[in-house]
Design a protein around this motif. Structure first.
Motif, PDB file in Angstrom:
ATOM      1  N   SER A 184       3.532   7.862  14.725  1.00 58.81           N
ATOM      2  CA  SER A 184       2.277   7.889  13.948  1.00 58.81           C
ATOM      3  C   SER A 184       1.170   7.108  14.645  1.00 58.81           C
ATOM      4  N   GLY A 222      -2.032  11.127   0.249  1.00 54.99           N
ATOM      5  CA  GLY A 222      -1.207   9.916   0.171  1.00 54.99           C
ATOM      6  C   GLY A 222      -1.923   8.747   0.824  1.00 54.99           C
ATOM      7  N   PRO A 253      -0.781   0.587  -2.305  1.00 52.25           N
ATOM      8  CA  PRO A 253      -0.555  -0.256  -3.502  1.00 52.25           C
ATOM      9  C   PRO A 253       0.799  -0.931  -3.532  1.00 52.25           C
ATOM     10  N   TYR A 313       1.599   4.240   4.126  1.00 48.19           N
ATOM     11  CA  TYR A 313       1.656   4.019   5.579  1.00 48.19           C
ATOM     12  C   TYR A 313       1.246   5.266   6.367  1.00 48.19           C
TER      13      TYR A 313
END
Ligand code: FDA
Ligand code: NAD
Length: 426
Positions: free
Chosen positions: A51, A170, A200, A173
């Motif tokens: 990522s 989303g 959160p 992460y």
């Protein structure tokens, strides 16, 4: 039917498998004793790279560059290393049946693998919006990210869509790291998440506000408090619109879905005790069955520091739990014992030029410092989670190695809150 037997089998070829294999070698391993069985096509690698550096617009990271154990500061274990050590790396092989009673694993190929000792390291799988029945969520152009082939497909899509539009569903992460990667590749990026602020699970609103402000400055649009309820595709079945619950519609050439992960426990779910979604293990990563260990994302282990059982989906624990399980196996063979696992939770993320680290537990009251623009001249800020007058959790953006180390110590030792000022101004 073909059958193969090993003294040790690691099921799964991810982060934990790589660190576990290295520990077996360090403890003394004979050729032919260990097999790693993985449905992936490549030797274990540092999953966090997927990522981040894998998607970089310039000189992206590629295998073999990020095989384990480079992330933990060790040597890079290329496929040759496994051959040299006599470890069977059984790739492209999905285990579809397991019998704890017979000590067997059956692959989709039909081959049966017998083990004396098993380490389950099957990790987790992304949750898809099709799991919730979201209409159109199976369209082309909608991506999830877990394995290197997912990252390769996404990278190809990015390159095929210059200046296109991307939507990240989303705000955890994956959402935050992928939104940054896509923006760096010059896409027009929108993030959508249901909560009032990003991440959160860990952040409080002041921390989240800093990152959301930074992302907005980088040109990323953020839509909060709503969810994707459907996708529309063109005649070729490629996504073109994301429909939101609040009625808005977003143009999208690429959609990234990062709505959480589920531990891969299915093969053993009626054979091993489960707790909090993972295999319940002790401080040596032993499951409820003899000779079966579970590590990494699938293990629910005693977090001694907080006197509770917890499952952790982060790389530091994957590495350390695998090492601990191998130490415990080897010690038991010699009639010795090892120390129980004492773990200080450690999470981190990197995106753009941002880099934060967190140690400990985010319980009690969060005391945030440095987020006001007047004092924040160097992009450095942090937070302490304080309970019963002690520091339980510590967060730092932009810290040096020395500062991060001090943070870890503060959280590990649960230092009295009176010392916070000194720590903050290291
Ligand atoms: P991991 O998922 O690494 O490996 C599981 C392996 O089991 C895979 O090879 C899989 O194919 C295999 N497998 C599963 N079922 C099988 C079956 N039935 N048969 C054969 N093989 C099977 N954490 C962090 O702290 N910092 C970070 O920056 C990041 N970044 C990050 C990015 C991305 C894109 C992801 C997806 C995750 C992260 N993480 C992270 C989380 C971290 O990577 C994760 O916690 C570890 O990889 C967990 O290691 P495991 O070995 O438990 O599972
Ligand atoms: P996550 O749990 O971090 O975030 C999930 C997010 O999905 C939530 O914050 C919420 O915003 C959103 N969400 C939940 N349900 C939704 C819905 N129905 N519609 C829209 N949004 C919804 O999970 P992730 O970001 O998908 O990450 C997957 C896994 O990869 C996790 O195990 C994570 O720890 C790991 N990972 C870790 C890192 C890191 O540690 N730096 C980086 C990448 C991935």
């Amino acid at each position: 039917m073909a059958e193969k037997s090993y003294k040790y089998v690691i099921l799964g070829g991810g982060v934990a498998a790589g660190y576990g294999a290295r520990e077996f070698v360090e403890q003394g391993l004979k050729p032919g004793e260990l097999a790693i069985i993985s449905k992936e096509a490549v030797a274990p690698y540092e999953r966090p790279a997927l990522s981040k550096a894998y998607l970089a617009p310039e000189s992206p990271a590629r295998l073999p560059g990020f095989h384990t154990c480079v992330g933990g500061g060790g040597d890079r274990l290329t496929p040759d290393w496994y051959t040299e050590k006599g470890i069977d790396l059984i790739l492209n092989t999905e285990i579809v049946e397991a019998s704890v009673a017979n000590k067997t694993l059956k692959a989709a190929t039909g081959v049966v693998y017998k083990y004396e000792k098993l380490i389950i390291a099957t990790g987790a799988t992304f949750i898809k919006l099709t799991d919730f029945g979201t209409p159109g969520a199976d369209a082309n152009g909608i991506y999830h990210l877990r394995e290197v082939q997912d990252a390769a497909a996404l990278y190809a899509a990015i390159k095929a869509t210059p200046n296109g539009s991307a939507v990240c569903v989303g705000g955890g992460y994956i959402g935050l790291e992928l939104a940054a990667a896509l923006r760096l590749n010059n896409l027009n990026v929108t993030m959508v998440y249901p909560e009032p602020f990003c991440m959160p699970r860990l952040f409080v609103s002041e921390i989240a506000a800093y990152y959301e402000g930074y992302y907005k400055e980088k040109g990323i649009q953020i839509i909060k408090g709503t969810v994707a309820t459907g996708f529309e595709s063109n005649d070729e079945g490629h996504v073109k619109t994301v429909k939101l619950k609040d009625g808005r519609e977003l143009k999208a050439d690429i959609v990234i879905v990062g709505v959480g992960a589920r531990p891969n426990t299915g093969l053993f779910k009626d054979q091993l005790t489960l707790e909090k979604g993972g295999f319940k293990v002790d401080g040596f990563f032993k499951t409820s069955a003899p000779d079966v260990y579970a590590v990494g994302d699938v293990a629910t282990f005693p977090l001694k520091l907080y006197n509770e059982l917890r499952r952790v989906e982060h790389v530091d624990h994957a590495r350390k739990s695998a090492i601990q399980a191998v130490k415990a196996i080897k010690a038991a063979e010699e009639g010795k014992t090892t120390e129980e696992y004492v773990y200080l939770p450690f999470f981190y993320s990197r995106a753009f030029s941002l880099s934060w680290q967190f140690y400990g537990d985010n319980v009690g009251n969060a005391v945030v410092w440095g987020t006001d623009t007047a004092s924040n001249t160097n992009g450095k800020f942090g937070a302490y989670w304080v309970k019963d007058g002690k520091v339980f959790g510590a967060f730092l953006e932009g810290g040096s190695a020395e500062e991060n180390k001090a943070l870890a110590e503060a959280a590990r030792n649960q230092v009295p809150v009176s010392t916070i000022k000194e720590i903050a101004h290291l």
